[in-house]
Design a protein around this motif. Structure first.
Motif, mmCIF file in Angstrom:
data_model
loop_
_atom_site.group_PDB
_atom_site.id
_atom_site.type_symbol
_atom_site.label_atom_id
_atom_site.label_comp_id
_atom_site.label_asym_id
_atom_site.label_seq_id
_atom_site.Cartn_x
_atom_site.Cartn_y
_atom_site.Cartn_z
ATOM 1 N N LEU A 183 0.817 -1.218 0.000
ATOM 2 C CA LEU A 183 0.000 0.000 0.000
ATOM 3 C C LEU A 183 0.851 1.268 0.000
ATOM 4 C CD1 LEU A 183 -2.667 -0.974 2.720
ATOM 5 C CD2 LEU A 183 -2.915 -1.168 0.243
ATOM 6 N N LYS A 184 2.044 1.170 0.614
ATOM 7 C CA LYS A 184 2.954 2.329 0.730
ATOM 8 C C LYS A 184 2.296 3.513 1.438
ATOM 9 C CE LYS A 184 5.960 1.063 -3.091
ATOM 10 N NZ LYS A 184 5.421 -0.302 -3.282
ATOM 11 N N THR A 185 1.344 3.203 2.300
ATOM 12 C CA THR A 185 0.661 4.241 3.076
ATOM 13 C C THR A 185 1.379 4.419 4.413
ATOM 14 O OG1 THR A 185 -1.404 3.445 2.112
ATOM 15 C CG2 THR A 185 -1.604 4.908 3.993
ATOM 16 N N THR A 186 1.374 5.647 4.915
ATOM 17 C CA THR A 186 1.950 5.920 6.234
ATOM 18 C C THR A 186 1.314 5.014 7.291
ATOM 19 O OG1 THR A 186 2.097 8.229 5.552
ATOM 20 C CG2 THR A 186 2.393 7.776 7.909
ATOM 21 N N MET A 187 2.130 4.429 8.137
ATOM 22 C CA MET A 187 1.593 3.632 9.238
ATOM 23 C C MET A 187 2.280 4.050 10.532
ATOM 24 S SD MET A 187 1.103 -0.180 7.645
ATOM 25 C CE MET A 187 -0.023 -0.406 6.247
ATOM 26 N N ILE A 188 1.458 4.246 11.560
ATOM 27 C CA ILE A 188 2.009 4.465 12.902
ATOM 28 C C ILE A 188 1.558 3.291 13.742
ATOM 29 C CG2 ILE A 188 2.245 6.006 14.867
ATOM 30 C CD1 ILE A 188 1.276 8.286 13.181
ATOM 31 N N TYR A 189 2.497 2.643 14.376
ATOM 32 C CA TYR A 189 2.243 1.373 15.026
ATOM 33 C C TYR A 189 2.751 1.464 16.472
ATOM 34 C CZ TYR A 189 2.313 -3.774 15.290
ATOM 35 O OH TYR A 189 2.086 -5.089 15.607
ATOM 36 N N VAL A 190 1.844 1.263 17.417
ATOM 37 C CA VAL A 190 2.207 1.336 18.829
ATOM 38 C C VAL A 190 2.450 -0.063 19.372
ATOM 39 C CG1 VAL A 190 1.244 1.737 21.136
ATOM 40 C CG2 VAL A 190 1.026 3.490 19.378
ATOM 41 N N THR A 191 3.537 -0.229 20.087
ATOM 42 C CA THR A 191 3.795 -1.530 20.715
ATOM 43 C C THR A 191 4.719 -1.334 21.904
ATOM 44 O OG1 THR A 191 4.623 -3.775 20.352
ATOM 45 C CG2 THR A 191 5.760 -2.019 19.182
ATOM 46 N N HIS A 192 4.686 -2.264 22.873
ATOM 47 C CA HIS A 192 5.748 -2.220 23.870
ATOM 48 C C HIS A 192 6.731 -3.357 23.626
ATOM 49 C CE1 HIS A 192 2.474 -4.395 26.033
ATOM 50 N NE2 HIS A 192 3.443 -5.274 26.116
ATOM 51 N N ASP A 193 6.549 -4.042 22.477
ATOM 52 C CA ASP A 193 7.401 -5.167 22.122
ATOM 53 C C ASP A 193 8.534 -4.656 21.229
ATOM 54 O OD1 ASP A 193 8.565 -7.350 20.904
ATOM 55 O OD2 ASP A 193 6.676 -8.413 20.602
ATOM 56 N N GLN A 194 9.753 -4.624 21.789
ATOM 57 C CA GLN A 194 10.842 -4.024 21.017
ATOM 58 C C GLN A 194 11.242 -4.876 19.821
ATOM 59 O OE1 GLN A 194 14.453 -4.600 21.094
ATOM 60 N NE2 GLN A 194 14.154 -6.588 22.034
ATOM 61 N N VAL A 195 10.892 -6.168 19.821
ATOM 62 C CA VAL A 195 11.170 -6.992 18.627
ATOM 63 C C VAL A 195 10.263 -6.544 17.474
ATOM 64 C CG1 VAL A 195 11.164 -9.318 17.656
ATOM 65 C CG2 VAL A 195 11.968 -8.947 19.994
ATOM 66 N N GLU A 196 8.986 -6.283 17.774
ATOM 67 C CA GLU A 196 8.091 -5.740 16.735
ATOM 68 C C GLU A 196 8.637 -4.420 16.216
ATOM 69 O OE1 GLU A 196 3.861 -7.505 18.308
ATOM 70 O OE2 GLU A 196 3.905 -5.386 17.815
ATOM 71 N N ALA A 197 9.076 -3.583 17.144
ATOM 72 C CA ALA A 197 9.597 -2.272 16.738
ATOM 73 C C ALA A 197 10.799 -2.442 15.809
ATOM 74 C CB ALA A 197 9.987 -1.459 17.969
ATOM 75 N N MET A 198 11.733 -3.283 16.196
ATOM 76 C CA MET A 198 12.962 -3.460 15.415
ATOM 77 C C MET A 198 12.672 -4.038 14.034
ATOM 78 S SD MET A 198 15.621 -2.420 17.059
ATOM 79 C CE MET A 198 17.082 -3.181 16.345
ATOM 80 N N THR A 199 11.743 -5.010 13.967
ATOM 81 C CA THR A 199 11.561 -5.724 12.701
ATOM 82 C C THR A 199 10.652 -4.983 11.727
ATOM 83 O OG1 THR A 199 9.798 -7.011 13.741
ATOM 84 C CG2 THR A 199 11.975 -8.021 13.659
ATOM 85 N N MET A 200 9.755 -4.137 12.216
ATOM 86 C CA MET A 200 8.770 -3.528 11.320
ATOM 87 C C MET A 200 9.098 -2.098 10.921
ATOM 88 S SD MET A 200 5.382 -4.971 13.236
ATOM 89 C CE MET A 200 4.194 -4.958 11.915
ATOM 90 N N ALA A 201 9.784 -1.368 11.794
ATOM 91 C CA ALA A 201 9.848 0.088 11.620
ATOM 92 C C ALA A 201 10.851 0.553 10.577
ATOM 93 C CB ALA A 201 10.209 0.741 12.958
ATOM 94 N N ASP A 202 10.472 1.638 9.848
ATOM 95 C CA ASP A 202 11.480 2.456 9.182
ATOM 96 C C ASP A 202 12.101 3.372 10.235
ATOM 97 O OD1 ASP A 202 10.823 1.607 6.549
ATOM 98 O OD2 ASP A 202 9.080 2.928 6.568
ATOM 99 N N LYS A 203 11.241 3.829 11.147
ATOM 100 C CA LYS A 203 11.665 4.812 12.143
ATOM 101 C C LYS A 203 11.025 4.447 13.477
ATOM 102 C CE LYS A 203 10.457 9.498 11.865
ATOM 103 N NZ LYS A 203 10.531 10.647 10.938
ATOM 104 N N ILE A 204 11.843 4.358 14.502
ATOM 105 C CA ILE A 204 11.321 4.055 15.840
ATOM 106 C C ILE A 204 11.345 5.335 16.670
ATOM 107 C CG2 ILE A 204 11.716 2.751 17.983
ATOM 108 C CD1 ILE A 204 13.006 0.558 16.418
ATOM 109 N N VAL A 205 10.253 5.557 17.402
ATOM 110 C CA VAL A 205 10.195 6.657 18.355
ATOM 111 C C VAL A 205 10.146 6.019 19.737
ATOM 112 C CG1 VAL A 205 8.854 8.647 19.145
ATOM 113 C CG2 VAL A 205 8.926 8.069 16.695
#
Ligand code: ATP
Ligand code: MG
Length: 333
Positions: A183-205
């Motif tokens: 889709l190439k649509t902007t996605m903001i994804y909330v998680t407290h799982d740092q593995v999800e953050a590391m594997t999915m993100a272009d940018k982590i906040v």
């Protein structure tokens, strides 16, 4: 388009300043993950962007347009929650079609959009089923389908996978990443799982107590954490921290070494210790070593090493892999 800008956004609930002031730039098409411990304000920040909560101060811009006072429906965003909130008496088709029916699209247009979304999500064979006849992962995909048909400028996900078991979470993680690639649509994804953050993100906040600790790509954060909080939060098992003389010899108040950057020897090394728990994962082993004068250190070693509880070992941090922090917890360059 779906660029999102936060300017000095703050949120207070009664006396509690949950978000003191956040500035953040999210580019069109980016996959951004908000990560942080429970209660740090991730959901609140997402809800402020969605318009489900009013800001206490600051501005929210979507594609450069100020939407701070706009109702959720006027922002063109779609939110997917942890609980799928599907209508149990409706078929998958009608669940996905629901927002389009509310918007009074004609039947042919609705059918096309629903079938396109179902194809992307591998739900084509399930369109006539009820939610109760689906697995957890399929239900979550229906909830995502309902968001897709609205063609939002950005998707907002709040811990969408936390109800699923570990194996399914892994599969869905890949599916959402693939969906983003399609889709190439902007996605903001909330998680407290740092593995999800590391594997999915272009940018982590990385958020902590309503403040941004650091923003960067997964590998930026892994390689160059700005402070002790980020260093301890990103990476699994977590980074080891050592203070005192060991740190002073590196010109630091605290040094940090990741478990995968510690070499193990049975004859000699920087730190001597006794193996406490050895966690054998097959591929690797996590050794929790009680190091003399330091405390517990975790080392990640090869899965075939014959090390067990009570063994005496020596640990040596790899040169160039030692993170140094000052007495305020900030990384020393
Ligand atoms: N409606 C509200 N009224 C008062 N306090 C609230 C409200 N919503 C959230 N809070 C508080 O704001 C803080 C941040 O909550 P939030 O739900 O954003 O955290 P979170 O990072 O999403 O946590 P979790 O990982 O547990 O979902 C918490 O201390 C919470 O108690
Ligand atoms: Mg939350």
């Amino acid at each position: 388009m779906g660029s999102i800008t936060l300017k000095q956004v703050s949120k207070t609930f009664g006396e509690a300043k949950v978000i003191p002031s956040i500035d953040l730039e999210i580019n069109d098409g980016e996959f951004v993950v908000f990560v942080g411990p429970s209660g740090c304000g991730k959901s609140t920040l997402l809800r402020l962007i969605a318009g489900l909560e009013d800001v206490s101060g600051g501005q929210i811009l979507i594609d450069g347009k100020d939407v701070t006072r706009n109702a959720p429906a006027e922002r063109g965003l779609a939110m997917v929650f942890q609980s799928y909130a599907l209508y149990p008496h409706m078929s998958v088709r009608n669940n996905i079609a629901f927002p389009l029916k509310m918007a009074k699209l004609d039947k042919a247009a609705i059918d096309k959009k629903v079938e396109d979304a179902a194809r992307v999500l591998n739900l084509t064979d399930y369109l006539e089923r009820r939610p109760s006849q689906l697995s957890g992962g399929q239900r979550q995909r229906v909830a995502i389908g309902r968001a897709i048909v609205r063609e939002p400028s950005a998707f907002l996900f709040d811990e969408p996978l936390s109800n699923l078991d570990a194996a399914l979470r892994g599969t869905m993680r890949l599916e959402i990443s693939e969906l983003h690639n399609t889709l190439k649509t902007t996605m903001i994804y909330v998680t407290h799982d740092q593995v999800e953050a590391m594997t999915m993100a272009d940018k982590i906040v990385v958020l902590n107590r309503g403040n941004i600790e650091q923003v960067g790509s997964p590998l930026d954060l892994y390689r160059s954490p700005r402070n002790l909080f980020v260093a301890g939060f990103i990476g699994s098992p977590r980074m080891n921290f050592v203070k005192g003389e060991n740190a002073r010899s590196h010109g630091a108040h605290t040094i940090g070494v990741r478990p995968e950057h510690i070499d193990l020897s049975t004859s000699a090394g920087a730190w001597r210790g006794t193996v406490g728990v050895a966690e054998h994962l097959g591929s690797d082993t996590f050794l929790h070593v009680n190091a003399d004068g330091i405390g517990t250190l975790t080392a990640r070693v090869g899965g075939d090493l014959p090390v067990r509880h009570g063994d005496q070992v020596y640990l040596t941090p790899q040169e160039g892999r030692i993170h140094r922090f000052d007495d305020k917890g900030l990384a020393i360059k």
